[in-house]
Design a protein around this motif. Sequence first.
Motif, mmCIF file in Angstrom:
data_model
loop_
_atom_site.group_PDB
_atom_site.id
_atom_site.type_symbol
_atom_site.label_atom_id
_atom_site.label_comp_id
_atom_site.label_asym_id
_atom_site.label_seq_id
_atom_site.Cartn_x
_atom_site.Cartn_y
_atom_site.Cartn_z
ATOM 1 N N PHE A 134 0.847 -1.185 0.000
ATOM 2 C CA PHE A 134 0.000 0.000 0.000
ATOM 3 C C PHE A 134 0.880 1.231 0.000
ATOM 4 C CE2 PHE A 134 0.603 -1.238 4.408
ATOM 5 C CZ PHE A 134 0.973 -0.054 5.028
ATOM 6 N N ASP A 135 0.300 2.351 -0.381
ATOM 7 C CA ASP A 135 1.018 3.624 -0.413
ATOM 8 C C ASP A 135 0.830 4.311 0.937
ATOM 9 O OD1 ASP A 135 2.058 6.133 -0.824
ATOM 10 O OD2 ASP A 135 0.762 6.616 -2.532
ATOM 11 N N PRO A 136 1.891 4.399 1.744
ATOM 12 C CA PRO A 136 1.752 5.017 3.069
ATOM 13 C C PRO A 136 1.257 6.466 3.011
ATOM 14 C CG PRO A 136 3.990 4.147 2.748
ATOM 15 C CD PRO A 136 3.249 3.947 1.474
ATOM 16 N N ALA A 137 1.490 7.149 1.909
ATOM 17 C CA ALA A 137 1.005 8.529 1.777
ATOM 18 C C ALA A 137 -0.519 8.571 1.766
ATOM 19 C CB ALA A 137 1.561 9.168 0.501
ATOM 20 N N GLN A 138 -1.142 7.451 1.426
ATOM 21 C CA GLN A 138 -2.605 7.362 1.402
ATOM 22 C C GLN A 138 -3.158 6.805 2.722
ATOM 23 O OE1 GLN A 138 -4.359 8.441 -1.371
ATOM 24 N NE2 GLN A 138 -2.334 9.117 -2.012
ATOM 25 N N GLY A 139 -2.305 6.646 3.712
ATOM 26 C CA GLY A 139 -2.718 6.061 4.984
ATOM 27 C C GLY A 139 -2.490 4.563 4.971
#
Length: 179
Positions: A134-139
Amino acid sequence: MSRFNWDHCGQMAPACKQHFIQDTCLYECSPNLGPWIQQVNQSWRKERILNVPLCKEDCQQWWEDCRTSYTCKSNWHKGWNWSSGHNRCPVGAACHHFHFYFPTPAALCEGIWSHSYKLSNYSRGSGRCIQMWFDPAQGNPNEEVARFYALAMSAGAMPHGIGLLLLSLVPMLQLWLLS
């Protein structure tokens, strides 16, 4: 795992190796695996994760990306020859393509680490399965998943009101731990 040799049967495909690196990061660093931690009495560890519901797409992609790589075992938790200081195939174990030892995505995701993962029927973004990627910038989508299963497990293990009370304390505990 620092001495674990992913290339025990020759060079592992880079895309395949990325899944194992991500798996290690998830296992070592995720604060969201709590509902699946089990106590064990083993010489090399005292707890493990068991039956973490892995999103079906993550498992499928892991399997696809590893199909052309080679291994000599279907369970990487135990049975290695460690005499050289890193894992080598046990005597008599032959190197074959992953699909020989793992004919299906479920065989890979559930078998490779002694049922640490369980192939979920749920998809990424459902809030009901752990996403390895997952993209950590998106939570972090795994926070919702951990809360859901913690609630479900606590509701089944204790009187309903106490389980809900404890679950309501989780966000406060997370804030306290992060401060």
